[in-house]
Design an enzyme around this catalytic site. Structure first.
Site, PDB file in Angstrom:
ATOM      1  CG  ASP A   1      -5.044   2.326  -0.750  1.00 19.61           C
ATOM      2  OD1 ASP A   1      -4.407   3.336  -0.425  1.00 19.61           O
ATOM      3  OD2 ASP A   1      -5.680   2.223  -1.820  1.00 19.61           O
TER       4      ASP A   1
ATOM      5  CD  GLU B   1      -5.276   6.443   2.018  1.00 14.58           C
ATOM      6  OE1 GLU B   1      -4.543   7.153   1.343  1.00 14.58           O
ATOM      7  OE2 GLU B   1      -6.001   5.557   1.556  1.00 14.58           O
TER       8      GLU B   1
ATOM      9  CB  CYS C   1       8.910   0.093  -4.677  1.00 14.31           C
ATOM     10  SG  CYS C   1       9.126  -1.692  -4.859  1.00 14.31           S
TER      11      CYS C   1
ATOM     12  CB  CYS D   1      13.316  -2.073  -3.550  1.00 12.15           C
ATOM     13  SG  CYS D   1      12.776  -0.818  -4.731  1.00 12.15           S
TER      14      CYS D   1
ATOM     15  CB  CYS E   1       9.496  -1.265  -8.597  1.00 13.74           C
ATOM     16  SG  CYS E   1      10.944  -0.499  -7.854  1.00 13.74           S
TER      17      CYS E   1
ATOM     18  CB  CYS F   1      13.257  -4.167  -7.005  1.00 12.42           C
ATOM     19  SG  CYS F   1      11.517  -3.955  -6.618  1.00 12.42           S
TER      20      CYS F   1
ATOM     21  CG  ASP G   1      -5.962   0.684  -5.099  1.00 16.82           C
ATOM     22  OD1 ASP G   1      -5.380   1.796  -5.142  1.00 16.82           O
ATOM     23  OD2 ASP G   1      -6.989   0.430  -5.749  1.00 16.82           O
TER      24      ASP G   1
HETATM   25 ZN   LIG Z   1      11.133  -1.737  -5.995  1.00 17.27          ZN
END
Ligand SMILES: [Zn+2]
Length: 361
Positions: free
Chosen positions: A182, A266, A319, A322, A339, A342, A349
């Protein structure tokens, strides 16, 4: 495979005179050839580059004896450049007809290594025609045959040489390691392994100083001597920053390539969304695209793979545990990803780079 290496050179006074002469002669020959071609077109109204015969640089030497004082390969390269500009124009007229070379702040000429006329020895480089060798700061070693080199002088007055070397492909031993990277403004890069590559302190310091110098420059009266001095200061610092930045980019890209088989980054256009930090941002932009270019060519040299994430891939919003998407990180000051599904808590980052890594799986 051809690789280019750029080094600073330190010509002495006598060598500077020779280089200035060569810059001038190549520019003269280029312009003279262009003028002759235009004249011949006006006389014959024929623009077929295949059938037309143009004078070569050597044919000018009787009329302009001083051309004999410089490297004839430099003049031959000027002709090649003009031929290239012509071909480009005939291939695509929107490129525009070749223009005359103006005397500008940036000078350069290209020469070739014929039968070992160009070589480096004891921190000095030998160039054709020049009897003495020029001091060179070779901060990177290379293996291979020198094909050609371009000597340039930048606006601040410094000299550089860009050397094109024919290298063998050096594939690195394969590894199973993959990494997501990243890129950011605060830190230069953070990997899915949690490794942080910071912008070096000296680079940050130079950037701060640049902002100050640019302000100074804008306050100086137009056309004044002080403005000229300030401008030189700014361009010198620009060069220094460019070198410091390149150095860092080389180190980071080489390390990532050495350690990983697959690297995911990216699509850098994503970052265009960041509107604040004008100066930092523009410098980061340049770094990112240079970094991507380095990763791409180094991966080819060493047998590695680079994956560019699709521009709509929301690496910072997903996330990494999950897969739930949440827009909390749209706020750039939000440094931690929490998150709601989860319960995972992670540095934003690192979470983003872990999502990038998933594209390699
Ligand atoms: Zn999650």
């Amino acid at each position: 495979m051809l690789k280019a290496y750029k080094f600073r050179i330190y010509p002495n006074e006598e060598q500077k005179v020779y280089l200035a002469k060569t810059f001038g002669c190549t520019r003269f020959v280029y312009n003279k050839m262009l003028a002759d071609r235009i004249k011949s077109y006006e006389e014959n109204k024929e623009l077929d580059i295949k059938t037309m015969k143009y004078p070569a640089p050597a044919q000018y030497k009787n009329e302009f004896e001083w051309l004999k004082e410089v490297d004839s390969l430099a003049l031959a390269n000027a002709q090649m450049n003009l031929d290239k500009a012509y071909k480009n124009f005939f291939r695509n007229k929107s490129i525009g007809f070749p223009k005359f070379k103006k005397k500008t702040n940036t000078n350069n000429y290209t020469t070739n290594n014929q039968n070992g006329t160009v070589y480096i020895e004891n921190s000095h480089i030998k160039l054709p025609k020049l009897k003495s060798m020029i001091k060179i700061k070779q901060h990177r070693q290379f293996d291979g045959l020198i094909k050609s080199c371009t000597v340039s002088q930048v606006p601040s007055g410094k000299y550089y040489i860009s050397i094109l070397v024919d290298c063998e492909n050096i594939e690195l031993p394969k590894t199973d390691k993959k990494v997501g990277v990243d890129l950011g403004i605060k830190e230069f890069a953070i990997t899915s392994d949690g490794e942080i590559f910071s912008n070096p302190k000296h680079l940050k310091k130079s950037e701060k100083r640049l902002a100050k110098l640019q302000k100074d420059l804008s306050r100086k009266q137009k056309g004044s001597n002080n403005r000229k001095k300030a401008r030189i200061k700014v361009s010198r610092l620009h060069e220094k920053i460019a070198n410091q930045r390149k150095d860092m980019l080389h180190k980071v890209s080489t390390q990532l390539i050495n350690e990983n088989q697959v690297i995911v980054i990216e699509d850098l256009k994503v970052s265009n969304m960041i509107k604040n930090h004008k100066l930092a941002k523009s410098i980061a932009d340049v770094s990112w695209s240079e970094f991507r270019t380095m990763l791409e060519y180094k991966s080819k040299w060493y047998g590695r793979e680079i994956i560019i994430a699709p521009s709509n891939y929301a690496s910072s919003q997903l996330c990494s545990n999950c897969g739930n998407q949440s827009n909390q990180t749209k706020d750039l000051s939000c440094r931690t990803y929490i998150c709601p599904v989860c319960g995972m808590i992670m540095d934003r980052d690192i979470n983003a780079s872990k999502n990038l890594l998933k594209l390699a799986m």
